[in-house]
Design a protein around this motif. Sequence first.
Motif, PDB file in Angstrom:
ATOM      1  N   ASP A  37       0.809  -1.220   0.000  1.00 31.37           N
ATOM      2  CA  ASP A  37       0.000   0.000   0.000  1.00 31.37           C
ATOM      3  C   ASP A  37       0.838   1.263   0.000  1.00 31.37           C
ATOM      4  N   TYR A  66      -1.070   8.911   4.319  1.00 41.62           N
ATOM      5  CA  TYR A  66      -0.768   7.547   4.764  1.00 41.62           C
ATOM      6  C   TYR A  66       0.553   7.509   5.517  1.00 41.62           C
ATOM      7  N   ARG A 117      -7.110   7.449   3.692  1.00 43.42           N
ATOM      8  CA  ARG A 117      -5.673   7.129   3.633  1.00 43.42           C
ATOM      9  C   ARG A 117      -5.019   7.304   5.002  1.00 43.42           C
ATOM     10  N   GLN A 120      -5.913   4.326   6.993  1.00 40.00           N
ATOM     11  CA  GLN A 120      -5.063   3.213   6.586  1.00 40.00           C
ATOM     12  C   GLN A 120      -3.717   3.270   7.306  1.00 40.00           C
ATOM     13  N   GLY A 121      -3.164   4.483   7.434  1.00 47.01           N
ATOM     14  CA  GLY A 121      -1.896   4.638   8.134  1.00 47.01           C
ATOM     15  C   GLY A 121      -1.991   4.226   9.593  1.00 47.01           C
TER      16      GLY A 121
END
Length: 478
Positions: A37, A66, A117, A120-121
């Motif tokens: 990713d 991210y 995003r 997601q991080g």
Amino acid sequence: MSSPSTTTEAPPASRHTARLGTVLVVIVTAYLMVGVDSTVVNVALPDIQQDLGFSRTGLSWVLNAYTLAFGGLLLLGGRVGDIVGRRRTLTVGALLFAGSSLLGGLATDSGWLLAARAAQGVGAALIAPSTLALITTNFPDGPRRHHALGVYTSMAGIGASIGLVLGGMLTSWASWRWSLLINVPIGIGVALALPRLVTETPRHAGHFDAAGALTGTAGMTSLVYAFIRVSTQGWSDTLALLAFTTAAALLAGFTFVESRAVQPIMPLRLFSDRNRAGGYAGVLLLPASMFGAFYFLTLISQRVLEFSPLRAGFAFLPMTVVLFTTVRLVPRLLPRLGAKPLILTGMTLLVGASVWLWRLRPDDGYATGLLGPLLLVGMGVGLSLMPLNATILARVQPHEAGAASGLLQTLQWLGGTLGLSVLVTVFGTATRHASGTPAAILTEGSARAFGVGALIALTALLVTSFVIRGNRPENSAA
């Protein structure tokens, strides 16, 4: 019908080996998802910009949101694993990663995508230190752990390359949205498999180091943001300078808090071991020189060599093949040679790759200009990264495995982010008043950045050479 005597049960050792193999597959799949990713959306950025209306400057935040959340929260993720259990932390991280990937794939505006995003991080910050800590606690020290670390290292190394290829395929054949949506079934599958296959680690009771978590996370986030800001606005930007000042104050406060905390989020005694301190320096500097090369080679392959996104992704496959082959050999070499010779050989190859790229010219083709350095990078990373990991984790106490691995991952990703920002700044300075064709300007600016990357790689070589002692992991762990 078979008689009972013809059915034999697998020996306990075989069953144990098979179980460890399955455990390793689940763990490295989770980490591969994180590594992929980091680059899977790169080749999709033009399509994302067109669909969601990003400005040129705003588009970079698809990557930076991210990276900021990931790098800034890794230490916190490692400490959470120590307190609540690493399997539980990894499960929550995988579900959060899958859910935020679904939201990102369905985004209808820029703010929605950036929030996804960043989420997601956060999920990645829970996943990364938990995966490495579970390898440390599930695999006994010696050949089995070295093999597991070798496989894990190969996933860390090839994840970015796979992301480029996968992103090109999904963007070309379907839509940029699938570069995010593909994480959904993988994350759910990992979350379902973990309770069935991986044994939970003991939870270590104690108070949560809230002050350390706050100052450390805010300090690293401010530092990452400052470098990212510099890469686009320059070193004289007021907001960037303010972010640097804030980062320095917060990180100084973090060091003070950790030196007095009863149960610190990052035990400073982790740096008291000379080999481990040298290993931490290595995992900070190594990606700092290589992530920038990855970025500029992607641009050169598409804008100078005029490769399609898919072909540009496949251009990195030789590096991936060499890296994977090398890390398969390292567990056999490590007990015989020790970590230091492998680390120094690998870093010497990385210096050579950066110097080669420093001499890149606009009329160089893929075979004459890019292929050789990519092969050196694959071999250099394969030889150095896994021995660095083994050196760092060799004498870590079980109750600090999460903090040690969290710091390792923090320095690795932070080094890559900061290194890329520095090299982009060098590129911008070199090309600000340059004249010539776009291909010539891009190549010349990239070559300047590769030169700075060579200095960073040389610094890594010198630091590890003088700091890390020549003990083998088995001996140092005694």
